[in-house]
Enzyme design. Structure first.
Site, PDB file in Angstrom:
ATOM      1  N   HIS A  23      -1.406 -37.968 -46.642  1.00 42.27           N
ATOM      2  CA  HIS A  23      -0.555 -37.691 -45.490  1.00 42.27           C
ATOM      3  C   HIS A  23      -0.382 -36.187 -45.312  1.00 42.27           C
ATOM      4  O   HIS A  23       0.180 -35.509 -46.166  1.00 42.27           O
ATOM      5  CB  HIS A  23       0.804 -38.362 -45.703  1.00 42.27           C
ATOM      6  CG  HIS A  23       1.712 -38.279 -44.545  1.00 42.27           C
ATOM      7  ND1 HIS A  23       2.889 -37.590 -44.586  1.00 42.27           N
ATOM      8  CD2 HIS A  23       1.617 -38.811 -43.304  1.00 42.27           C
ATOM      9  CE1 HIS A  23       3.505 -37.693 -43.428  1.00 42.27           C
ATOM     10  NE2 HIS A  23       2.745 -38.427 -42.624  1.00 42.27           N
TER      11      HIS A  23
ATOM     12  N   ASP B  55      -1.540 -34.884 -37.894  1.00 43.04           N
ATOM     13  CA  ASP B  55      -1.001 -35.039 -36.546  1.00 43.04           C
ATOM     14  C   ASP B  55      -1.733 -34.060 -35.644  1.00 43.04           C
ATOM     15  O   ASP B  55      -2.093 -32.957 -36.078  1.00 43.04           O
ATOM     16  CB  ASP B  55       0.492 -34.713 -36.544  1.00 43.04           C
ATOM     17  CG  ASP B  55       1.253 -35.560 -37.549  1.00 43.04           C
ATOM     18  OD1 ASP B  55       1.563 -36.708 -37.204  1.00 43.04           O
ATOM     19  OD2 ASP B  55       1.512 -35.077 -38.664  1.00 43.04           O
TER      20      ASP B  55
ATOM     21  N   HIS C  51       2.454 -31.596 -37.137  1.00 39.96           N
ATOM     22  CA  HIS C  51       3.356 -32.731 -36.967  1.00 39.96           C
ATOM     23  C   HIS C  51       4.444 -32.401 -35.962  1.00 39.96           C
ATOM     24  O   HIS C  51       4.758 -33.194 -35.087  1.00 39.96           O
ATOM     25  CB  HIS C  51       3.990 -33.115 -38.301  1.00 39.96           C
ATOM     26  CG  HIS C  51       5.041 -34.158 -38.169  1.00 39.96           C
ATOM     27  ND1 HIS C  51       4.741 -35.476 -37.942  1.00 39.96           N
ATOM     28  CD2 HIS C  51       6.391 -34.061 -38.201  1.00 39.96           C
ATOM     29  CE1 HIS C  51       5.866 -36.164 -37.844  1.00 39.96           C
ATOM     30  NE2 HIS C  51       6.877 -35.334 -37.998  1.00 39.96           N
TER      31      HIS C  51
ATOM     32  N   GLU D 220      -4.820 -37.836 -43.245  1.00 37.44           N
ATOM     33  CA  GLU D 220      -4.072 -38.013 -41.997  1.00 37.44           C
ATOM     34  C   GLU D 220      -3.560 -36.655 -41.548  1.00 37.44           C
ATOM     35  O   GLU D 220      -3.086 -35.858 -42.357  1.00 37.44           O
ATOM     36  CB  GLU D 220      -2.875 -38.954 -42.223  1.00 37.44           C
ATOM     37  CG  GLU D 220      -2.022 -39.203 -40.991  1.00 37.44           C
ATOM     38  CD  GLU D 220      -0.914 -38.204 -40.744  1.00 37.44           C
ATOM     39  OE1 GLU D 220      -0.359 -38.215 -39.639  1.00 37.44           O
ATOM     40  OE2 GLU D 220      -0.582 -37.387 -41.650  1.00 37.44           O
TER      41      GLU D 220
END
Length: 146
Positions: free
Chosen positions: A8, A37, A50, A35
């Site tokens: 993440h 954003d 993010h 992952e």
């Protein structure tokens, strides 16, 4: 089905989140996917962030969408194409898209498909967007929320 290890925002416990160092460390540690954003800069360049602003990570009162990619890079925000180029062939990517319009999504698909990333996983989008991506490439997979 075996469990997947998805890092993440990269290896964010040891490195700044969504940074090239965090992504490279996660890939080196054996993550199946990373992952991140994705948002667009003012000039339409996909970047890894993010937050919609720079307050939490950079202590600057500025919105990602109000700054050009070059300005964001000077602030330490990673441009998506740089991240993807570093990860290509090492692990999968999971892109959490913080975007809403077809034009914004098309900009992301163009970058991912242009780098021949293979299978990319998208989150945060709907079935209409899935059809949009299908017209760009058959390589990317998008879980839908329908």
């Amino acid at each position: 089905m075996a469990a997947l290890v998805i890092a993440h925002r990269g290896y964010s416990t040891g490195y700044p989140e969504n940074s090239l160092a965090a992504f490279e460390a996660a890939a080196a540690a054996g993550a199946d996917a990373i992952e991140t954003d994705v948002r667009l800069s003012r000039d339409g360049v996909p970047v890894c962030s993010h937050d919609a602003d720079l307050k939490r990570l950079r202590s600057r009162d500025a919105q990602i969408a109000d700054l050009d990619a070059a300005e964001l890079e000077r602030e330490g925000v990673l441009v998506l194409v740089t991240a993807l180029a570093a990860l290509r062939g090492r692990c999968k990517v999971m892109l959490d898209l913080k975007l809403t319009t077809e034009a914004e999504l098309a900009a992301i698909f163009k970058v991912v498909n242009g780098l021949a990333m293979g299978e990319a996983i998208y989150a945060g989008i709907d079935r209409k967007s899935t059809r949009l991506n299908s017209s760009h490439s058959q390589q990317s997979r998008m879980p839908s929320s329908a």
